[in-house]
Scaffold this motif. Structure first.
Motif, mmCIF file in Angstrom:
data_model
loop_
_atom_site.group_PDB
_atom_site.id
_atom_site.type_symbol
_atom_site.label_atom_id
_atom_site.label_comp_id
_atom_site.label_asym_id
_atom_site.label_seq_id
_atom_site.Cartn_x
_atom_site.Cartn_y
_atom_site.Cartn_z
ATOM 1 N N UNK A 62 11.355 -3.876 16.294
ATOM 2 C CA UNK A 62 11.794 -5.121 16.940
ATOM 3 C C UNK A 62 11.825 -4.983 18.457
ATOM 4 N N UNK A 63 12.147 -3.795 18.957
ATOM 5 C CA UNK A 63 12.213 -3.581 20.406
ATOM 6 C C UNK A 63 10.840 -3.439 21.047
ATOM 7 N N UNK A 64 9.817 -3.194 20.263
ATOM 8 C CA UNK A 64 8.469 -2.969 20.794
ATOM 9 C C UNK A 64 7.571 -4.197 20.678
ATOM 10 N N UNK A 65 8.038 -5.237 20.023
ATOM 11 C CA UNK A 65 7.210 -6.418 19.775
ATOM 12 C C UNK A 65 6.972 -7.192 21.078
ATOM 13 N N UNK A 66 5.715 -7.512 21.384
ATOM 14 C CA UNK A 66 5.430 -8.340 22.564
ATOM 15 C C UNK A 66 6.063 -9.725 22.433
ATOM 16 N N UNK A 67 6.314 -10.351 23.572
ATOM 17 C CA UNK A 67 6.985 -11.658 23.564
ATOM 18 C C UNK A 67 6.123 -12.758 22.947
ATOM 19 N N UNK A 68 4.808 -12.659 23.100
ATOM 20 C CA UNK A 68 3.905 -13.660 22.532
ATOM 21 C C UNK A 68 3.212 -13.095 21.305
ATOM 22 N N UNK A 69 2.877 -13.982 20.381
ATOM 23 C CA UNK A 69 2.173 -13.562 19.180
ATOM 24 C C UNK A 69 3.087 -13.539 17.977
ATOM 25 N N UNK A 70 2.549 -13.071 16.889
ATOM 26 C CA UNK A 70 3.271 -13.048 15.620
ATOM 27 C C UNK A 70 3.197 -11.645 15.026
ATOM 28 N N UNK A 71 4.360 -11.073 14.727
ATOM 29 C CA UNK A 71 4.429 -9.758 14.095
ATOM 30 C C UNK A 71 5.318 -9.889 12.870
ATOM 31 N N UNK A 72 4.835 -9.413 11.742
ATOM 32 C CA UNK A 72 5.600 -9.456 10.497
ATOM 33 C C UNK A 72 5.685 -8.053 9.923
ATOM 34 N N UNK A 73 6.834 -7.741 9.333
ATOM 35 C CA UNK A 73 7.016 -6.435 8.699
ATOM 36 C C UNK A 73 7.611 -6.650 7.317
ATOM 37 N N UNK A 74 7.160 -5.853 6.376
ATOM 38 C CA UNK A 74 7.671 -5.945 5.011
ATOM 39 C C UNK A 74 7.864 -4.522 4.481
ATOM 40 N N UNK A 75 8.905 -4.330 3.696
ATOM 41 C CA UNK A 75 9.160 -3.045 3.052
ATOM 42 C C UNK A 75 8.588 -3.077 1.649
ATOM 43 N N UNK A 76 7.872 -2.008 1.292
ATOM 44 C CA UNK A 76 7.298 -1.898 -0.046
ATOM 45 C C UNK A 76 7.646 -0.540 -0.624
ATOM 46 N N UNK A 77 7.900 -0.499 -1.904
ATOM 47 C CA UNK A 77 8.062 0.791 -2.568
ATOM 48 C C UNK A 77 6.672 1.412 -2.717
ATOM 49 N N UNK A 78 6.639 2.698 -2.968
ATOM 50 C CA UNK A 78 5.349 3.356 -3.187
ATOM 51 C C UNK A 78 4.618 2.718 -4.365
ATOM 52 N N UNK A 79 5.359 2.360 -5.378
ATOM 53 C CA UNK A 79 4.729 1.744 -6.553
ATOM 54 C C UNK A 79 4.105 0.394 -6.199
ATOM 55 N N UNK A 80 4.836 -0.429 -5.452
ATOM 56 C CA UNK A 80 4.288 -1.716 -5.034
ATOM 57 C C UNK A 80 3.038 -1.520 -4.187
ATOM 58 N N UNK A 81 3.097 -0.577 -3.246
ATOM 59 C CA UNK A 81 1.965 -0.309 -2.369
ATOM 60 C C UNK A 81 0.753 0.172 -3.181
ATOM 61 N N UNK A 82 1.003 1.014 -4.171
ATOM 62 C CA UNK A 82 -0.102 1.566 -4.971
ATOM 63 C C UNK A 82 -0.760 0.517 -5.861
ATOM 64 N N UNK A 83 -0.062 -0.581 -6.098
ATOM 65 C CA UNK A 83 -0.623 -1.666 -6.919
ATOM 66 C C UNK A 83 -1.520 -2.609 -6.117
ATOM 67 N N UNK A 84 -1.640 -2.375 -4.810
ATOM 68 C CA UNK A 84 -2.477 -3.213 -3.968
ATOM 69 C C UNK A 84 -3.924 -3.124 -4.447
ATOM 70 N N UNK A 85 -4.593 -4.244 -4.465
ATOM 71 C CA UNK A 85 -5.986 -4.299 -4.897
ATOM 72 C C UNK A 85 -6.879 -4.713 -3.736
ATOM 73 N N UNK A 86 -8.002 -4.051 -3.594
ATOM 74 C CA UNK A 86 -9.017 -4.451 -2.632
ATOM 75 C C UNK A 86 -9.892 -5.487 -3.321
ATOM 76 N N UNK A 87 -9.917 -6.689 -2.819
ATOM 77 C CA UNK A 87 -10.588 -7.791 -3.508
ATOM 78 C C UNK A 87 -12.012 -8.038 -3.030
ATOM 79 N N UNK A 88 -12.340 -7.571 -1.831
ATOM 80 C CA UNK A 88 -13.678 -7.833 -1.284
ATOM 81 C C UNK A 88 -14.173 -6.563 -0.597
ATOM 82 N N UNK A 89 -15.401 -6.199 -0.839
ATOM 83 C CA UNK A 89 -16.015 -5.107 -0.110
ATOM 84 C C UNK A 89 -15.614 -3.731 -0.607
#
Length: 93
Positions: A62-89
């Motif tokens: 939060x302290x490093x985010x530039x004043x302009x633009x959009x920054x989003x952060x989300x917490x994921x468990x390792x299991x949630x992250x490992x379920x990510x699917x590459x849909x293209x390419x």
């Protein structure tokens, strides 16, 4: 027992002016210096040892985010992250 978490950071920062490009580069460098790994150009993640450490890194972010633009952060468990699917390419690993 600690539970590994991932902090996923996604951002869209303006890069029209020279100053904006410099701020965007500074933010990306901050992420790399803090142990984040680039997943895609504006998507980075970091492995954390538990929920408390993940929350700490979001607070630091939060302290490093530039004043302009959009920054989003989300917490994921390792299991949630490992379920990510590459849909293209093909994965770029």
């Amino acid at each position: 027992m600690s539970r590994f978490m991932r902090v996923l950071v996604m951002f869209d920062l303006p890069v029209v002016s020279k100053k904006e490009r410099k701020l965007a580069t500074k933010f990306r460098k901050y992420l790399l210096d803090e142990g984040y790994v680039m997943m895609q150009y504006s998507v980075y993640y970091r492995v954390c040892n538990g929920y408390d450490m993940a929350k700490k890194h979001i607070n630091l972010l939060e302290n490093a985010v530039p004043k302009k633009g959009s920054v989003r952060a989300i917490l994921l468990t390792e299991r949630q992250f490992s379920e990510m699917k590459l849909l293209v390419g093909d994965p770029l690993e």
